[in-house]
Design an enzyme around this catalytic site. Structure first.
Site, short mmCIF file in Angstrom:
data_model
loop_
_atom_site.label_atom_id
_atom_site.label_comp_id
_atom_site.label_asym_id
_atom_site.label_seq_id
_atom_site.Cartn_x
_atom_site.Cartn_y
_atom_site.Cartn_z
CG ASP A 85 28.87 -4.67 21.78
OD1 ASP A 85 28.18 -4.99 20.79
OD2 ASP A 85 28.68 -3.65 22.45
CB VAL A 86 27.85 -8.75 17.50
CG1 VAL A 86 28.17 -10.15 18.00
CG2 VAL A 86 26.44 -8.33 17.88
CG ASN A 95 21.27 -16.35 18.27
OD1 ASN A 95 20.09 -16.61 18.01
ND2 ASN A 95 21.67 -16.07 19.50
CE1 TYR A 134 14.05 -8.62 17.99
CE2 TYR A 134 12.04 -9.01 16.74
CZ TYR A 134 13.17 -9.49 17.37
OH TYR A 134 13.43 -10.85 17.37
CE LYS A 164 15.71 -10.11 14.84
NZ LYS A 164 16.96 -10.90 14.96
C1 BGC Z 1 10.53 -11.73 19.29
C2 BGC Z 1 9.67 -12.29 20.40
C3 BGC Z 1 8.27 -12.56 19.89
C4 BGC Z 1 8.27 -13.33 18.59
C5 BGC Z 1 6.89 -13.48 17.98
C6 BGC Z 1 10.46 -12.67 18.12
O1 BGC Z 1 11.31 -12.27 17.10
O2 BGC Z 1 11.87 -11.58 19.76
O3 BGC Z 1 9.63 -11.37 21.49
O4 BGC Z 1 7.55 -13.31 20.87
O5 BGC Z 1 9.11 -12.70 17.66
O6 BGC Z 1 6.16 -12.28 18.00
#
Ligand code: BGC
Length: 280
Positions: A78-79, A105, A178, A182
């Site tokens: 598990d990273v 990744n 998310y 990122k």
């Molecule tokens: C997400 C995807 C999404 C894509 C474009 C990716 O980083 O994991 O769920 O479809 O970005 O929106």
């Protein structure tokens, strides 16, 4: 002038630019990670295939890499767990001797309307997508620094490829954990690249757009969903994992020797504000 030119190592076998190199790909038992592991193997690298669940899928990837002529092993970790990451690197170094390429990744989504997002959903995404990349990169860098450049293998002491997303720059309602992870990966990558370039360690990101994998199945698995998705992609098609894997091989190879601190958007133009093609 001529004597100032640096000769860049060119592999004697152009079809195997990663020959004699050892790669670790996290989250390599499906999707983009699997494609990267297979492509690095086909390019001549021995590959450690990290996974956290579904060992049979990791084993399938290992067997495919072996069929392409490179060595491969599966390692569970598990990273987001420091002890497990350190054990994974210890195992890889024991079996392969060193590491030349890390593909950071492993990642996931835990989507929710903002007002309903739980702390657990927030923490899980940050832990895997951001802290996991830090933990793996730190272990890789320790080994790169210990070993240094081996000119016959690569011009670099090591290469790190961070799997980012178009959402390092495109805000994403309903997915704030998310997108935040990122955005964090972007500054993690750039700051590492700045700090480590003098040590001949290259750090770059790939920012995939909509690539057909299990993570975003609901965005493309019905005709209606796919039609809505394609409105966001000027190139007119969703991506496939190989679109990303090809770029990973290039970033891992000496062909990209002067490239560091960069995010390569591999997104069919998703970051080009497609709404403005006919509006604005
Ligand atoms: C997400 C995807 C999404 C894509 C474009 C990716 O980083 O994991 O769920 O479809 O970005 O929106």
């Amino acid at each position: 002038m001529r004597k100032n030119l640096t000769i860049v190592n060119t592999s004697p076998d152009p079809l195997k630019p990663l020959k004699n190199q050892k790669a670790l790909v996290t989250g390599a038992n499906s999707g983009i990670g699997e494609a990267c592991a297979l492509a690095l193997g086909a390019a001549g690298a021995d590959v450690a295939v990290n996974y956290v669940s579904r060992p049979e899928e990791a084993e399938r990837v290992v067997q495919s890499i072996k069929q392409s002529g490179s060595n491969a092993i599966a390692i569970q970790a598990d990273v987001s767990r420091e002890d497990q990451v350190q054990a994974m690197f210890a195992e890889m170094l024991k079996q392969f001797g060193t590491i030349d390429i890390l593909v950071n990744n492993a990642g996931l989504q835990r989507d929710s309307p903002f007002q309903d997002m739980t702390l657990e959903q927030w923490n899980t995404v940050i832990a895997i997508n951001l802290t996991g990349q830090f933990l793996c990169a730190r272990e890789a860098v320790r080994e790169f620094l210990r070993r240094g450049v081996v000119p016959d293998v690569s011009t670099a002491a090591g290469k790190i490829i961070c799997m980012s997303s178009v959402h390092e720059v495109i805000p994403w309602g309903g997915h704030v954990n998310y997108a935040a992870s990122k955005g964090g990966v972007m500054q993690l990558m750039k700051s590492m690249a700045q700090e480590l370039a003098p040590k001949k360690i290259r750090v770059n990101s790939i920012a995939p757009g909509a690539i057909k994998t299990p993570i975003n199945r609901s965005a493309w698995d019905t005709p209606e969903a796919e039609a809505a998705l394609l409105k966001l992609i000027p190139a007119g098609r969703a991506g496939v994992p190989l679109d990303i894997a090809r770029v990973a091989v290039w970033l891992a190879s000496d062909a990209s020797d002067y490239v560091t601190g960069t995010t390569l958007f591999v997104d069919g133009g998703m970051t080009l504000y497609p709404g403005f093609a006919t509006g604005g």
